[in-house]
Design a protein around this motif. Structure first.
Motif, PDB file in Angstrom:
ATOM      1  N   ARG A 130      10.914  13.051  25.982  1.00  0.00           N
ATOM      2  CA  ARG A 130      10.488  13.938  27.069  1.00  0.00           C
ATOM      3  C   ARG A 130      10.060  13.126  28.291  1.00  0.00           C
ATOM      4  N   GLN A 131      10.530  13.557  29.435  1.00  0.00           N
ATOM      5  CA  GLN A 131      10.187  12.909  30.694  1.00  0.00           C
ATOM      6  C   GLN A 131       8.675  12.923  30.946  1.00  0.00           C
ATOM      7  N   LEU A 132       8.020  14.035  30.677  1.00  0.00           N
ATOM      8  CA  LEU A 132       6.611  14.198  31.001  1.00  0.00           C
ATOM      9  C   LEU A 132       5.709  14.199  29.777  1.00  0.00           C
ATOM     10  N   GLY A 133       6.199  13.653  28.677  1.00  0.00           N
ATOM     11  CA  GLY A 133       5.358  13.538  27.489  1.00  0.00           C
ATOM     12  C   GLY A 133       4.781  14.873  27.058  1.00  0.00           C
ATOM     13  N   PRO A 134       3.459  14.933  26.828  1.00  0.00           N
ATOM     14  CA  PRO A 134       2.848  16.173  26.345  1.00  0.00           C
ATOM     15  C   PRO A 134       2.543  17.193  27.433  1.00  0.00           C
ATOM     16  N   ALA A 135       3.032  16.978  28.657  1.00  0.00           N
ATOM     17  CA  ALA A 135       2.728  17.906  29.748  1.00  0.00           C
ATOM     18  C   ALA A 135       3.294  19.301  29.502  1.00  0.00           C
ATOM     19  N   PHE A 136       4.211  19.450  28.538  1.00  0.00           N
ATOM     20  CA  PHE A 136       4.748  20.775  28.229  1.00  0.00           C
ATOM     21  C   PHE A 136       3.667  21.705  27.691  1.00  0.00           C
ATOM     22  N   LEU A 137       2.560  21.147  27.200  1.00  0.00           N
ATOM     23  CA  LEU A 137       1.458  21.990  26.743  1.00  0.00           C
ATOM     24  C   LEU A 137       0.665  22.567  27.917  1.00  0.00           C
ATOM     25  N   THR A 138       0.835  21.994  29.090  1.00  0.00           N
ATOM     26  CA  THR A 138       0.179  22.496  30.291  1.00  0.00           C
ATOM     27  C   THR A 138       1.158  23.266  31.167  1.00  0.00           C
ATOM     28  N   PHE A 139       2.348  22.688  31.366  1.00  0.00           N
ATOM     29  CA  PHE A 139       3.400  23.301  32.170  1.00  0.00           C
ATOM     30  C   PHE A 139       4.569  23.587  31.228  1.00  0.00           C
ATOM     31  N   HIS A 140       4.754  24.836  30.870  1.00  0.00           N
ATOM     32  CA  HIS A 140       5.663  25.142  29.760  1.00  0.00           C
ATOM     33  C   HIS A 140       7.119  24.803  30.054  1.00  0.00           C
ATOM     34  N   GLY A 141       7.467  24.599  31.327  1.00  0.00           N
ATOM     35  CA  GLY A 141       8.839  24.232  31.650  1.00  0.00           C
ATOM     36  C   GLY A 141       9.107  22.746  31.625  1.00  0.00           C
ATOM     37  N   ALA A 142       8.092  21.949  31.329  1.00  0.00           N
ATOM     38  CA  ALA A 142       8.227  20.486  31.418  1.00  0.00           C
ATOM     39  C   ALA A 142       8.941  19.932  30.190  1.00  0.00           C
ATOM     40  N   ARG A 187       3.944  16.647   9.490  1.00  0.00           N
ATOM     41  CA  ARG A 187       3.604  16.293   8.105  1.00  0.00           C
ATOM     42  C   ARG A 187       2.122  15.939   7.974  1.00  0.00           C
ATOM     43  N   TRP A 188       1.621  15.177   8.931  1.00  0.00           N
ATOM     44  CA  TRP A 188       0.207  14.771   8.860  1.00  0.00           C
ATOM     45  C   TRP A 188      -0.725  15.979   8.996  1.00  0.00           C
ATOM     46  N   SER A 189      -0.320  16.963   9.801  1.00  0.00           N
ATOM     47  CA  SER A 189      -1.173  18.148   9.961  1.00  0.00           C
ATOM     48  C   SER A 189      -1.341  18.897   8.645  1.00  0.00           C
ATOM     49  N   GLU A 190      -0.382  18.707   7.727  1.00  0.00           N
ATOM     50  CA  GLU A 190      -0.416  19.408   6.441  1.00  0.00           C
ATOM     51  C   GLU A 190      -0.906  18.541   5.293  1.00  0.00           C
ATOM     52  N   CYS A 193      -3.966  16.305  14.488  1.00  0.00           N
ATOM     53  CA  CYS A 193      -2.587  16.798  14.589  1.00  0.00           C
ATOM     54  C   CYS A 193      -2.556  18.305  14.815  1.00  0.00           C
ATOM     55  N   GLN A 194      -3.417  19.021  14.102  1.00  0.00           N
ATOM     56  CA  GLN A 194      -3.460  20.474  14.266  1.00  0.00           C
ATOM     57  C   GLN A 194      -3.914  20.857  15.663  1.00  0.00           C
ATOM     58  N   ARG A 195      -4.874  20.130  16.201  1.00  0.00           N
ATOM     59  CA  ARG A 195      -5.322  20.415  17.569  1.00  0.00           C
ATOM     60  C   ARG A 195      -4.156  20.287  18.549  1.00  0.00           C
ATOM     61  N   PHE A 196      -3.367  19.230  18.380  1.00  0.00           N
ATOM     62  CA  PHE A 196      -2.255  19.013  19.300  1.00  0.00           C
ATOM     63  C   PHE A 196      -1.136  20.025  19.076  1.00  0.00           C
ATOM     64  N   LEU A 197      -0.715  20.188  17.836  1.00  0.00           N
ATOM     65  CA  LEU A 197       0.441  21.044  17.542  1.00  0.00           C
ATOM     66  C   LEU A 197       0.176  22.506  17.846  1.00  0.00           C
ATOM     67  N   HIS A 198      -1.038  22.959  17.627  1.00  0.00           N
ATOM     68  CA  HIS A 198      -1.367  24.370  17.824  1.00  0.00           C
ATOM     69  C   HIS A 198      -2.097  24.613  19.140  1.00  0.00           C
TER      70      HIS A 198
END
Length: 427
Positions: free
Chosen positions: A42-54, A293-296, A306-311
């Protein structure tokens, strides 16, 4: 090799002519395994969690950088036809400048402790597929590209400037592309005016014709706004910090307690032995699967991160740059105390994040104006550009949302006295 057209949302048609040696080289590089891997970064890393089109990739960005570099080169070669000998080096460097990005782009550099410039140069020098393509177009091309990407060294300074400078094709593309993908409107540039203003100074370096001054001023303001509104957005800061804690925790728990495949095991616990195959094998897909996998299955501290990030159960970030460093540390101590009272691990939920933004570096390859008679530093001709040279400090206190009210109250009392102690929980 025939021609091929890439339909780009920004630049429209990017056409490559396989009958031209330098463009045939680009086509071969695009089809190589290391470059195709960029589709999965991903170009913008985790920014998709803030800007859903990223959701755009390093692949699309890299093609865009090549396209702009080719346009700029065609303008400059009219002024100096001897630049023709540098065409292949420029095209390859522009296309491959991000080849060494790890998972989640710049965030991955902080997570895993690597520099993408180092790995880009290493892949260019040592990956057999990449090196063969480059050296077939001209002996020494691979070494020249690697030197430019890693050390900023080029036979002609203008070639280096088009790939890496304060007005390079990389920045021009990512400001436009990231504005487009995030839905923000700050990253609008007068690209045609900027490109038409590119010229050569008497020393052969890149310069700007005065007719492009306002377009370049606008570009520098846009860059400042994009960093403040997108790249350094508070939730981006939180996500980056969270992912760093996640990898740090996995490393501390060790391979006996944390599942991983052989590739991720090397990235986590034996990074000094990371070879080309292991590097190329990791991307957003592999790293994302491990987070799942780690979240589980992972021990609670890692699973919770992991759960904080994924969810998207993200922590909060409070601006504290107005406070002295001592007061910031006192507020962090209070946050940790409050988090512990909430039954949370303060080491994994509270932290300070400092950043510095400088919109323009006059002493780091500063831009110059050249009208054919007089050469001037850009900041000497523009009060606006000069004002962007002052660094801007930001500081964020990362903390759980449940303790925000107590922290806000503490912030209000900072100016009137010492930070109050954390309230005791009722039995």
């Amino acid at each position: 090799m025939g021609s091929r057209t890439f339909h780009d949302p920004l630049h429209r048609s990017i056409r490559l002519d396989g009958d031209q040696p330098a463009e045939a080289m680009v086509l071969a590089l695009v089809d190589s395994r290391p470059f195709q891997r960029l589709r999965r970064i991903r170009q913008l890393g985790p920014a998709f969690l803030t800007f859903h089109g990223a959701e755009s990739s390093r692949f699309t960005h890299s093609l865009g950088v090549f396209h702009l570099a080719r346009q700029a080169f065609e303008r400059l070669i009219r002024r100096d036809p001897s630049l023709e000998a540098q065409r292949a080096v420029l095209y390859a460097s522009a296309l491959l400048h991000d080849l060494g990005h790890g998972p989640l782009s710049h965030t991955g550099e902080e997570m895993f402790g690597l520099r993408h410039e180092t790995w880009s140069a290493r892949l260019v020098r040592d990956h057999p597929e990449i090196r063969k393509i480059l050296d077939e177009v001209g002996h020494g091309t691979a070494e020249a590209v690697a030197d430019l990407l890693l050390h900023g060294q080029a036979e002609r300074p203008v070639i280096k400037a088009l790939v890496s400078s304060q007005l390079d094709c990389d920045r021009l593309d990512y400001l436009l592309r990231d504005s487009y993908s995030t839905g923000t409107r700050y990253g609008q540039l007068d690209l045609e005016r900027i490109l038409s203003a590119l010229t050569l100074a008497p020393d052969g370096a890149l310069a700007i014709h005065p007719k492009g001054l306002m377009a370049v001023e606008h570009y520098l303001v846009v860059r400042n706004l994009m960093y403040r509104s997108v790249y350094n957005h508070r939730l981006n800061v939180v996500c980056n910090w969270l992912l760093e804690q996640l990898i740090r925790t996995a490393r501390q728990l060790g391979p006996e307690r944390v599942w991983s495949d052989s590739t991720m095991a090397r990235w986590l616990w034996n990074p000094q032995a990371l070879d080309l195959d292991s590097f190329e094998a990791n991307d957003d897909l592999r790293t994302g699967y491990h987070l799942l996998r780690w979240s589980e299955e992972a021990p609670p501290p890692l699973a919770e991160l992991c759960q904080r990030f994924l969810h998207r159960r993200l922590l909060k970030a409070m601006p504290v740059n107005q406070l002295a460093s001592g007061a910031q540390l006192e507020l962090l101590a209070l946050a940790r105390q409050l988090a512990e009272q909430e039954g949370l691990d303060p080491a994994l939920t509270c932290g300070l994040r400092h950043q510095q933004l400088r919109g323009y570096h006059p002493y780091r390859g500063g831009l110059r104006l050249w009208d054919g008679h007089r050469l001037q530093a850009l900041e000497q001709c523009s009060a606006l550009v000069n004002s962007l040279s002052t660094p801007e400090e930001t500081a964020w206190l990362i903390h759980p949302g449940s303790i925000s009210p107590a922290l806000n109250n503490a912030m209000l009392s900072v100016d009137s006295g010492p930070t109050p102690p954390a309230p005791r929980r009722q039995p």
